[in-house]
Design a protein around this motif. Structure first.
Motif, mmCIF file in Angstrom:
data_model
loop_
_atom_site.group_PDB
_atom_site.id
_atom_site.type_symbol
_atom_site.label_atom_id
_atom_site.label_comp_id
_atom_site.label_asym_id
_atom_site.label_seq_id
_atom_site.Cartn_x
_atom_site.Cartn_y
_atom_site.Cartn_z
ATOM 1 N N LYS A 9 -22.864 -8.761 -28.246
ATOM 2 C CA LYS A 9 -21.804 -9.492 -27.563
ATOM 3 C C LYS A 9 -20.430 -9.038 -28.051
ATOM 4 N N HIS A 12 -16.555 -13.379 -25.227
ATOM 5 C CA HIS A 12 -17.118 -14.654 -24.795
ATOM 6 C C HIS A 12 -16.347 -15.185 -23.604
ATOM 7 N N PHE A 13 -17.104 -15.616 -22.602
ATOM 8 C CA PHE A 13 -16.508 -16.257 -21.439
ATOM 9 C C PHE A 13 -17.594 -17.048 -20.743
ATOM 10 N N ASP A 14 -17.300 -18.284 -20.350
ATOM 11 C CA ASP A 14 -18.288 -19.116 -19.665
ATOM 12 C C ASP A 14 -18.174 -18.943 -18.155
ATOM 13 N N SER A 15 -19.113 -18.230 -17.552
ATOM 14 C CA SER A 15 -19.145 -18.043 -16.101
ATOM 15 C C SER A 15 -19.992 -19.137 -15.469
ATOM 16 N N PRO A 16 -19.638 -19.535 -14.231
ATOM 17 C CA PRO A 16 -20.435 -20.580 -13.562
ATOM 18 C C PRO A 16 -21.862 -20.102 -13.317
ATOM 19 N N GLN A 17 -22.818 -21.025 -13.500
ATOM 20 C CA GLN A 17 -24.220 -20.637 -13.362
ATOM 21 C C GLN A 17 -24.837 -21.095 -12.054
#
Ligand SMILES: [Zn+2]
Length: 143
Positions: A9, A12-17
């Motif tokens: 990694k 870091h990034f939170d993508s929609p699931q």
């Protein structure tokens, strides 16, 4: 994601699931000069979530492909967008001074966009297809 041994990694990034419904499948050239205007135009039109097929020449692959495989590929991308994300609208965004046209006049590019729309409708009559022409001063609707 479970740790994979072959990847590390870096960001870091939170993508929609969640799965999504595409407001449109957009086909355009990958010419970066028209990225911003295309995104702003789509937002203005209320197109928020879309599948973006970016290929050199954009709709040229559907209208005047250099080989049949190009047309098949572009059509397959539209059908995949329809199947996976329920796209019912295809927006073809052509642009002025497209390198894929090697200096052809704007009229040629505009005519191809119309031809591409006709081809798409002949293959997928349930679709709505809209054609646009991005110029250096804005976006025009192609009748
Ligand atoms: Zn181009």
């Amino acid at each position: 994601m479970a740790p994979l041994t072959a990847v590390k990694k870096l960001f870091h990034f939170d993508s929609p699931q969640e799965r999504y419904q595409a407001d449109a499948c957009v086909i355009s050239c990958y010419d970066a000069r028209f990225d911003l205007v295309t995104r702003k135009f789509l937002k203005r039109r209320g197109i928020v979530t879309f599948d973006h097929v970016k290929i050199a020449g954009g709709a040229k692959s559907l209208a005047a492909p250099e080989c049949a495989a190009d047309r098949d590929f572009a059509l397959r991308m539209v059908r995949t967008s329809m199947g996976l994300h329920g796209a019912r609208l295809v927006m073809l965004v052509a642009h002025n001074e497209c390198g894929a046209y090697g200096g052809a006049p704007a009229e040629t590019i505009v005519a191809d966009a119309s031809r591409a729309a006709s081809f798409l409708l002949s293959q997928e009559p349930a679709l709505s297809v809209e054609c646009y022409f991005a110029d250096f001063d804005g976006v025009y609707r192609i009748a």
